[in-house]
Design a protein around this motif. Structure first.
Motif, PDB file in Angstrom:
ATOM      1  N   TYR A 192       0.860  -1.189   0.000  1.00 17.41           N
ATOM      2  CA  TYR A 192       0.000   0.000   0.000  1.00 17.41           C
ATOM      3  C   TYR A 192       0.890   1.231   0.000  1.00 17.41           C
ATOM      4  CZ  TYR A 192      -3.538   3.375   1.477  1.00 17.41           C
ATOM      5  OH  TYR A 192      -4.386   4.441   1.543  1.00 17.41           O
ATOM      6  N   PHE A 194       0.012  -4.539   3.863  1.00 13.91           N
ATOM      7  CA  PHE A 194      -0.859  -5.363   4.673  1.00 13.91           C
ATOM      8  C   PHE A 194      -0.428  -6.817   4.521  1.00 13.91           C
ATOM      9  CE2 PHE A 194      -3.777  -2.106   5.795  1.00 13.91           C
ATOM     10  CZ  PHE A 194      -3.908  -1.262   4.695  1.00 13.91           C
ATOM     11  N   ALA A 249      -5.787  -4.435  11.104  1.00 12.85           N
ATOM     12  CA  ALA A 249      -6.646  -3.877  10.064  1.00 12.85           C
ATOM     13  C   ALA A 249      -7.667  -4.930   9.660  1.00 12.85           C
ATOM     14  CB  ALA A 249      -5.826  -3.438   8.852  1.00 12.85           C
ATOM     15  N   GLU A 250      -8.819  -4.479   9.250  1.00 14.04           N
ATOM     16  CA  GLU A 250      -9.881  -5.404   8.851  1.00 14.04           C
ATOM     17  C   GLU A 250     -10.673  -4.793   7.698  1.00 14.04           C
ATOM     18  OE1 GLU A 250     -13.758  -7.736  10.778  1.00 14.04           O
ATOM     19  OE2 GLU A 250     -12.624  -6.250  11.949  1.00 14.04           O
ATOM     20  N   ILE A 251     -10.972  -5.634   6.717  1.00 16.32           N
ATOM     21  CA  ILE A 251     -11.824  -5.205   5.610  1.00 16.32           C
ATOM     22  C   ILE A 251     -13.237  -5.700   5.876  1.00 16.32           C
ATOM     23  CG2 ILE A 251     -12.264  -5.360   3.131  1.00 16.32           C
ATOM     24  CD1 ILE A 251      -9.304  -5.724   2.698  1.00 16.32           C
ATOM     25  N   ARG A 287     -15.087  -1.576   3.210  1.00 16.14           N
ATOM     26  CA  ARG A 287     -14.432  -0.501   3.957  1.00 16.14           C
ATOM     27  C   ARG A 287     -13.268  -1.055   4.769  1.00 16.14           C
ATOM     28  NH1 ARG A 287     -16.905   2.560   9.198  1.00 16.14           N
ATOM     29  NH2 ARG A 287     -15.164   4.020   9.557  1.00 16.14           N
ATOM     30  N   LEU A 288     -12.128  -0.354   4.742  1.00 24.55           N
ATOM     31  CA  LEU A 288     -10.947  -0.732   5.504  1.00 24.55           C
ATOM     32  C   LEU A 288     -10.961  -0.022   6.847  1.00 24.55           C
ATOM     33  CD1 LEU A 288      -8.137  -2.112   5.675  1.00 24.55           C
ATOM     34  CD2 LEU A 288      -7.186  -0.030   4.660  1.00 24.55           C
ATOM     35  N   ILE A 294      -8.834   0.553  10.344  1.00 23.78           N
ATOM     36  CA  ILE A 294      -7.526   0.447  10.983  1.00 23.78           C
ATOM     37  C   ILE A 294      -7.698   0.575  12.487  1.00 23.78           C
ATOM     38  CG2 ILE A 294      -5.196   1.392  11.138  1.00 23.78           C
ATOM     39  CD1 ILE A 294      -5.800   0.258   8.419  1.00 23.78           C
TER      40      ILE A 294
END
Length: 313
Positions: free
Chosen positions: A6, A12, A39-41, A46-47, A49
């Protein structure tokens, strides 16, 4: 994706991969200068943090991931349970089911259930499942050359068969063994939510020349008609229907129905969990020539040899 770059100074990486190589990160990079965050999608794309994670806490978590050390230090061992063919009451060795055990640093045995439950909690299930397959393939080279090898795998540990199973295929191709000698046995099928994904895995195995078996048929996920959907090469009658099948009519009805369905679909049937001669005799008389259980041999650190069963039921 497991790893995604990124911008220019951030990336990531999946949690299980980061911990799998944590010692490498520490050795090669200045990890203590990194800013590490969860971090999670979300399902909507939507990401999110999370807060920064202290590296010392990561080290503590890493020390709890003992499954990684079991794999890295090659402390997986195979045991072998014989599978036989009974024809006109004469017993002939067909091959073995490979059953994994772990070893502690002190050489104590760790049961398979403990290994896989720990692997799930440590996000190491893919690594452990893969390591077990490779250990079984290596061990198979010491078996009688014309044996069959039943190797278990967990479908939920394989997210993409073309990618996840390429090392398995490559390992077999390096041996002098033939693909049709390997029978990959589906376990924990009841936990598979995406049956189409399971079908893709099984189709991949078949495309490579391997066979596959369904375990625990007649129980749970495997009502008999589910076989129509997955069309395996081999089905294993669950031990719950094998124990005292010679005496209990309800169990006989399940065994007979499976035998009839398998005959219609040209599927081999195997009865597992046989502990009494009477069970083996009844099952042979009703089409179950392939059999497995303590009556023929418990899991052992050595293979049975061809010709060792010069006996009759």
């Amino acid at each position: 994706m497991d790893i995604q770059v990124y911008e220019s100074d951030a990336f990531f990486i999946a949690r299980h991969l980061f911990f799998a190589d944590f010692d490498y990160w520490k050795e090669r990079f200045k990890v203590y200068l990194w800013e590490i965050q969860h971090a999670e999608i979300l399902p909507n794309g939507r990401l999110v943090i999370g807060d920064r994670i202290d590296v010392s806490e990561l080290e503590r978590q890493s020390s709890l991931l003992w499954i990684r050390d079991i794999i890295y230090h090659d402390r997986l061992r195979m045991m072998y349970q014989p599978i036989v063919q009974v024809k006109k009451r004469q017993i002939e060795l067909l091959g073995h089911e490979f059953l994994v055990r772990g070893l502690t640093e002190n050489g104590e045995t760790i049961p398979a259930y403990t290994l896989f439950e720990a692997a799930k909690s440590q996000d190491q299930i893919f690594q452990l499942d893969k390591a077990c397959r490779l250990a079984a393939i290596q061990a198979a080279q010491k078996a009688p050359s014309d044996s069959l090898f039943f190797i278990n795998f967990i479908p939920t540990a394989i997210y993409d068969p073309e990618h996840c199973l390429q090392t398995t295929v490559a390992a077999i191709e390096k041996t002098s063994l033939q693909p049709e000698q390997f029978i990959f046995e589906v376990v924990e099928t009841e936990k598979v939510e995406d049956v189409d994904h399971l079908k893709r895995i099984l189709q991949f195995y078949r495309k490579k020349g391997f066979r596959y078996a369904l375990d625990d048929v007649g129980q749970g996920y495997h009502p008999l008609d589910a076989i129509l959907d997955l069309h395996p090469d081999i089905v294993k009658l669950d031990r719950a229907f094998v124990s005292h099948v010679d005496e209990e009519i309800d169990k006989q009805q399940v065994a007979i129905r499976l035998a009839e369905l398998a005959k219609e679909m040209n599927i081999t049937i195997l009865a597992e969990g046989i502990e009494r001669q009477e069970e083996g005799l009844w099952l042979e008389q009703h089409g179950y020539q392939w059999q497995q259980g303590y009556f023929y041999g418990r899991p052992n650190h050595s293979f049975k040899k061809k010709g060792e069963y010069n006996e009759y039921l």
